[in-house]
Design a protein around this motif. Sequence first.
Motif, PDB file in Angstrom:
ATOM      1  N   PHE A 115      -9.467  -8.944   7.798  1.00 41.63           N
ATOM      2  CA  PHE A 115      -9.046  -7.569   7.521  1.00 41.63           C
ATOM      3  C   PHE A 115      -7.800  -7.572   6.632  1.00 41.63           C
ATOM      4  O   PHE A 115      -7.672  -6.752   5.714  1.00 41.63           O
ATOM      5  CB  PHE A 115      -8.744  -6.831   8.827  1.00 41.63           C
ATOM      6  CG  PHE A 115      -9.942  -6.204   9.481  1.00 41.63           C
ATOM      7  CD1 PHE A 115     -10.518  -5.048   8.968  1.00 41.63           C
ATOM      8  CD2 PHE A 115     -10.490  -6.758  10.628  1.00 41.63           C
ATOM      9  CE1 PHE A 115     -11.609  -4.465   9.572  1.00 41.63           C
ATOM     10  CE2 PHE A 115     -11.587  -6.176  11.249  1.00 41.63           C
ATOM     11  CZ  PHE A 115     -12.153  -5.027  10.723  1.00 41.63           C
ATOM     12  N   GLU A 116      -6.860  -8.470   6.919  1.00 42.33           N
ATOM     13  CA  GLU A 116      -5.642  -8.561   6.109  1.00 42.33           C
ATOM     14  C   GLU A 116      -5.982  -9.018   4.691  1.00 42.33           C
ATOM     15  O   GLU A 116      -5.422  -8.516   3.711  1.00 42.33           O
ATOM     16  CB  GLU A 116      -4.657  -9.537   6.757  1.00 42.33           C
ATOM     17  CG  GLU A 116      -4.160  -9.118   8.129  1.00 42.33           C
ATOM     18  CD  GLU A 116      -3.346  -7.836   8.083  1.00 42.33           C
ATOM     19  OE1 GLU A 116      -2.662  -7.594   7.065  1.00 42.33           O
ATOM     20  OE2 GLU A 116      -3.389  -7.081   9.073  1.00 42.33           O
ATOM     21  N   LEU A 122      -6.230  -3.758  -1.500  1.00 43.80           N
ATOM     22  CA  LEU A 122      -6.604  -2.346  -1.563  1.00 43.80           C
ATOM     23  C   LEU A 122      -5.395  -1.453  -1.347  1.00 43.80           C
ATOM     24  O   LEU A 122      -5.211  -0.446  -2.036  1.00 43.80           O
ATOM     25  CB  LEU A 122      -7.680  -2.050  -0.503  1.00 43.80           C
ATOM     26  CG  LEU A 122      -9.029  -2.714  -0.710  1.00 43.80           C
ATOM     27  CD1 LEU A 122      -9.918  -2.498   0.506  1.00 43.80           C
ATOM     28  CD2 LEU A 122      -9.727  -2.180  -1.966  1.00 43.80           C
ATOM     29  N   ALA A 123      -4.559  -1.820  -0.379  1.00 43.05           N
ATOM     30  CA  ALA A 123      -3.360  -1.031  -0.101  1.00 43.05           C
ATOM     31  C   ALA A 123      -2.412  -1.026  -1.293  1.00 43.05           C
ATOM     32  O   ALA A 123      -1.765  -0.012  -1.580  1.00 43.05           O
ATOM     33  CB  ALA A 123      -2.657  -1.573   1.136  1.00 43.05           C
ATOM     34  N   GLU A 124      -2.347  -2.159  -1.978  1.00 44.65           N
ATOM     35  CA  GLU A 124      -1.457  -2.271  -3.131  1.00 44.65           C
ATOM     36  C   GLU A 124      -2.113  -1.808  -4.420  1.00 44.65           C
ATOM     37  O   GLU A 124      -1.467  -1.794  -5.475  1.00 44.65           O
ATOM     38  CB  GLU A 124      -1.001  -3.726  -3.274  1.00 44.65           C
ATOM     39  CG  GLU A 124      -0.157  -4.202  -2.091  1.00 44.65           C
ATOM     40  CD  GLU A 124       0.196  -5.673  -2.157  1.00 44.65           C
ATOM     41  OE1 GLU A 124      -0.364  -6.387  -3.039  1.00 44.65           O
ATOM     42  OE2 GLU A 124       1.007  -6.134  -1.328  1.00 44.65           O
ATOM     43  N   LYS A 125      -3.403  -1.455  -4.339  1.00 46.41           N
ATOM     44  CA  LYS A 125      -4.165  -1.012  -5.516  1.00 46.41           C
ATOM     45  C   LYS A 125      -4.042  -2.021  -6.662  1.00 46.41           C
ATOM     46  O   LYS A 125      -3.862  -1.665  -7.823  1.00 46.41           O
ATOM     47  CB  LYS A 125      -3.718   0.390  -5.955  1.00 46.41           C
ATOM     48  CG  LYS A 125      -3.990   1.448  -4.902  1.00 46.41           C
ATOM     49  CD  LYS A 125      -3.521   2.816  -5.348  1.00 46.41           C
ATOM     50  CE  LYS A 125      -3.986   3.909  -4.393  1.00 46.41           C
ATOM     51  NZ  LYS A 125      -3.641   3.679  -2.993  1.00 46.41           N
ATOM     52  N   TYR A 216      -4.820   4.340   6.667  1.00 52.29           N
ATOM     53  CA  TYR A 216      -3.812   5.103   5.928  1.00 52.29           C
ATOM     54  C   TYR A 216      -3.515   4.435   4.593  1.00 52.29           C
ATOM     55  O   TYR A 216      -3.202   5.097   3.596  1.00 52.29           O
ATOM     56  CB  TYR A 216      -2.535   5.182   6.758  1.00 52.29           C
ATOM     57  CG  TYR A 216      -1.364   5.824   6.050  1.00 52.29           C
ATOM     58  CD1 TYR A 216      -1.316   7.213   5.875  1.00 52.29           C
ATOM     59  CD2 TYR A 216      -0.321   5.052   5.548  1.00 52.29           C
ATOM     60  CE1 TYR A 216      -0.250   7.808   5.221  1.00 52.29           C
ATOM     61  CE2 TYR A 216       0.751   5.650   4.894  1.00 52.29           C
ATOM     62  CZ  TYR A 216       0.788   7.023   4.726  1.00 52.29           C
ATOM     63  OH  TYR A 216       1.827   7.606   4.087  1.00 52.29           O
ATOM     64  N   SER A 217      -3.649   3.113   4.554  1.00 56.10           N
ATOM     65  CA  SER A 217      -3.168   2.337   3.413  1.00 56.10           C
ATOM     66  C   SER A 217      -4.012   2.489   2.163  1.00 56.10           C
ATOM     67  O   SER A 217      -3.491   2.571   1.055  1.00 56.10           O
ATOM     68  CB  SER A 217      -3.091   0.848   3.787  1.00 56.10           C
ATOM     69  OG  SER A 217      -2.206   0.640   4.862  1.00 56.10           O
ATOM     70  N   PHE A 218      -5.337   2.506   2.308  1.00 50.11           N
ATOM     71  CA  PHE A 218      -6.141   2.458   1.095  1.00 50.11           C
ATOM     72  C   PHE A 218      -7.263   3.487   1.020  1.00 50.11           C
ATOM     73  O   PHE A 218      -7.986   3.541   0.036  1.00 50.11           O
ATOM     74  CB  PHE A 218      -6.715   1.051   0.883  1.00 50.11           C
ATOM     75  CG  PHE A 218      -7.419   0.452   2.069  1.00 50.11           C
ATOM     76  CD1 PHE A 218      -6.748  -0.465   2.860  1.00 50.11           C
ATOM     77  CD2 PHE A 218      -8.729   0.784   2.373  1.00 50.11           C
ATOM     78  CE1 PHE A 218      -7.396  -1.034   3.965  1.00 50.11           C
ATOM     79  CE2 PHE A 218      -9.366   0.207   3.449  1.00 50.11           C
ATOM     80  CZ  PHE A 218      -8.704  -0.704   4.259  1.00 50.11           C
TER      81      PHE A 218
END
Length: 219
Positions: A115-116, A122-125, A216-218
């Motif tokens: 998952f990490e 994705l979270a950091e785009k 929430y992140s991505f």
Amino acid sequence: PSHTPLIQLMADEKPKFVLKYFDFQGRAEPIRYIFAHAGVEYVDERVPVERWAELKKSFPFGVLPVLELGGAHVLAGSTAIARYLAERYGLAAADGNALDNARIFSVVDALTAAFELVGKPLAEKDEVAIEKVTESSLPQCLGNFERLISEHGFVHGDRVTYADFYLQILWDGVVKKYYAKAAAQFPKLNQHSQKIRSLPAIAHWLQTRPQCKFSYSFD
């Protein structure tokens, strides 16, 4: 004030559970799957993200999810909660074998790391990192998971365990949605996902669960 000993609470037939997490699927979703599959009632409390900064210090280790048990004890951390519930409700090793339980947990541990792996880009785009994960590290990771699938279609032996829930959520929630090129190489994992989704209690949960983002992140 007096509190019920944890060992006594674990033996209780009907503890009152309160699961606290944000209004996302994320780290709490495998726990919700366990409750659904076991047919156990619980309070699914969604913590507003905008209030997290003020509430954080009141939670053990300052993390979510947490699970309140009977109002007397709190477990913190998604895998600790999932492992406790899985062992309690028959989603760990069939005979309680310590080694088999450790093997199942090792798969959960690897899935948590996966998952990490897929979530961070994705979270950091970060499109470059996403492409790199798609082309190299993710196929290797998924290949390892695919080799675990038994002839019965589960991660461990001939029955569903909570590791199957983690794998299905990783696959449908992230890999298939955001890493389709890599996902296309592993039809057996797609079959596994379909098998888990078709379990009656899981199918009911998927049809009736609150509509919310995965993360929430991505999302």
